[in-house]
Motif scaffolding. Structure first.
Motif, PDB file in Angstrom:
ATOM      1  N   ARG A  63       0.798  -1.230   0.000  1.00  0.00           N
ATOM      2  CA  ARG A  63       0.000   0.000   0.000  1.00  0.00           C
ATOM      3  C   ARG A  63       0.830   1.280   0.000  1.00  0.00           C
ATOM      4  O   ARG A  63       0.324   2.341  -0.343  1.00  0.00           O
ATOM      5  N   MET A  64       2.098   1.187   0.385  1.00  0.00           N
ATOM      6  CA  MET A  64       2.941   2.384   0.422  1.00  0.00           C
ATOM      7  C   MET A  64       3.010   3.084  -0.938  1.00  0.00           C
ATOM      8  O   MET A  64       2.855   4.307  -1.006  1.00  0.00           O
ATOM      9  N   PRO A  65       3.203   2.348  -2.052  1.00  0.00           N
ATOM     10  CA  PRO A  65       3.221   3.022  -3.356  1.00  0.00           C
ATOM     11  C   PRO A  65       1.894   3.716  -3.690  1.00  0.00           C
ATOM     12  O   PRO A  65       1.883   4.753  -4.334  1.00  0.00           O
ATOM     13  N   VAL A  66       0.796   3.149  -3.221  1.00  0.00           N
ATOM     14  CA  VAL A  66      -0.512   3.767  -3.470  1.00  0.00           C
ATOM     15  C   VAL A  66      -0.608   5.096  -2.726  1.00  0.00           C
ATOM     16  O   VAL A  66      -1.022   6.118  -3.293  1.00  0.00           O
ATOM     17  N   LEU A  67      -0.222   5.106  -1.450  1.00  0.00           N
ATOM     18  CA  LEU A  67      -0.240   6.349  -0.671  1.00  0.00           C
ATOM     19  C   LEU A  67       0.659   7.402  -1.302  1.00  0.00           C
ATOM     20  O   LEU A  67       0.303   8.585  -1.354  1.00  0.00           O
ATOM     21  N   LEU A  68       1.819   6.986  -1.793  1.00  0.00           N
ATOM     22  CA  LEU A  68       2.749   7.916  -2.447  1.00  0.00           C
ATOM     23  C   LEU A  68       2.180   8.434  -3.769  1.00  0.00           C
ATOM     24  O   LEU A  68       2.229   9.640  -4.044  1.00  0.00           O
ATOM     25  N   ASN A  69       1.638   7.545  -4.593  1.00  0.00           N
ATOM     26  CA  ASN A  69       1.105   7.947  -5.902  1.00  0.00           C
ATOM     27  C   ASN A  69      -0.109   8.856  -5.790  1.00  0.00           C
ATOM     28  O   ASN A  69      -0.318   9.716  -6.649  1.00  0.00           O
ATOM     29  N   LEU A  70      -0.899   8.666  -4.746  1.00  0.00           N
ATOM     30  CA  LEU A  70      -2.060   9.539  -4.523  1.00  0.00           C
ATOM     31  C   LEU A  70      -1.647  10.853  -3.856  1.00  0.00           C
ATOM     32  O   LEU A  70      -2.486  11.714  -3.618  1.00  0.00           O
ATOM     33  N   LYS A  71      -0.365  10.967  -3.544  1.00  0.00           N
ATOM     34  CA  LYS A  71       0.208  12.158  -2.907  1.00  0.00           C
ATOM     35  C   LYS A  71      -0.399  12.439  -1.529  1.00  0.00           C
ATOM     36  O   LYS A  71      -0.520  13.577  -1.103  1.00  0.00           O
ATOM     37  N   LEU A  72      -0.763  11.357  -0.842  1.00  0.00           N
ATOM     38  CA  LEU A  72      -1.253  11.479   0.528  1.00  0.00           C
ATOM     39  C   LEU A  72      -0.092  11.528   1.510  1.00  0.00           C
ATOM     40  O   LEU A  72      -0.232  12.040   2.620  1.00  0.00           O
ATOM     41  N   ILE A  73       1.045  10.962   1.083  1.00  0.00           N
ATOM     42  CA  ILE A  73       2.285  11.017   1.874  1.00  0.00           C
ATOM     43  C   ILE A  73       3.428  11.346   0.931  1.00  0.00           C
ATOM     44  O   ILE A  73       3.276  11.267  -0.300  1.00  0.00           O
ATOM     45  N   GLU A  74       4.570  11.692   1.523  1.00  0.00           N
ATOM     46  CA  GLU A  74       5.785  11.879   0.743  1.00  0.00           C
ATOM     47  C   GLU A  74       6.925  11.192   1.464  1.00  0.00           C
ATOM     48  O   GLU A  74       6.885  11.029   2.683  1.00  0.00           O
ATOM     49  N   ALA A  75       7.912  10.786   0.695  1.00  0.00           N
ATOM     50  CA  ALA A  75       9.090  10.118   1.257  1.00  0.00           C
ATOM     51  C   ALA A  75      10.253  11.101   1.280  1.00  0.00           C
ATOM     52  O   ALA A  75      10.471  11.832   0.319  1.00  0.00           O
ATOM     53  N   THR A  76      10.997  11.098   2.378  1.00  0.00           N
ATOM     54  CA  THR A  76      12.195  11.918   2.486  1.00  0.00           C
ATOM     55  C   THR A  76      13.364  11.132   1.904  1.00  0.00           C
ATOM     56  O   THR A  76      13.250   9.919   1.682  1.00  0.00           O
ATOM     57  N   PRO A  77      14.503  11.785   1.679  1.00  0.00           N
ATOM     58  CA  PRO A  77      15.683  11.046   1.181  1.00  0.00           C
ATOM     59  C   PRO A  77      16.109   9.919   2.129  1.00  0.00           C
ATOM     60  O   PRO A  77      16.709   8.946   1.695  1.00  0.00           O
ATOM     61  N   LYS A  78      15.776  10.025   3.420  1.00  0.00           N
ATOM     62  CA  LYS A  78      16.116   8.979   4.391  1.00  0.00           C
ATOM     63  C   LYS A  78      15.058   7.876   4.434  1.00  0.00           C
ATOM     64  O   LYS A  78      15.058   7.043   5.327  1.00  0.00           O
ATOM     65  N   MET A  79      14.127   7.896   3.473  1.00  0.00           N
ATOM     66  CA  MET A  79      13.017   6.939   3.408  1.00  0.00           C
ATOM     67  C   MET A  79      12.135   6.995   4.654  1.00  0.00           C
ATOM     68  O   MET A  79      11.676   5.971   5.152  1.00  0.00           O
TER      69      MET A  79
END
Length: 98
Positions: A63-79
């Motif tokens: 589900r992490m890619p879904v949250l990222l693709n929907l722009k509900l979350i963002e990942a930092t360079p430190k993941m």
């Protein structure tokens, strides 16, 4: 977690944006919503998301890619994961108290 109720009271969004946010509920399912709530409450990595949400690791991975693709979350360079403004609006739209 109780089923999320849909609401558009007190949202700073257009009607179209509200409908789009509401549709995310069905894409994410209960686990995706639980993960987003955990991130909103301060979980920043997969382990802390698992501990706060109770979502199994395999489901977090899926589900992490879904949250990222929907722009509900963002990942930092430190993941590390952070909730976005869109993610906050989504949680408010479904009446998830964070």
């Amino acid at each position: 977690m109780a089923p999320a109720q849909l609401s558009d009271d007190n949202l700073d969004c257009t009607k179209q944006e509200i409908e789009e946010l509401k549709s995310y509920k069905f894409l994410l399912g209960d686990y995706g919503i639980a993960m987003l709530v955990a991130i909103a409450r301060g979980a920043q990595n997969c382990e802390s998301i698992r501990m706060l949400s109770g979502v199994p690791p395999a489901c977090i991975t899926g589900r992490m890619p879904v949250l990222l693709n929907l722009k509900l979350i963002e990942a930092t360079p430190k993941m590390e994961y952070l909730i976005t403004e869109c993610g906050r609006k989504f949680l408010k739209c479904i009446d998830e108290n964070v």
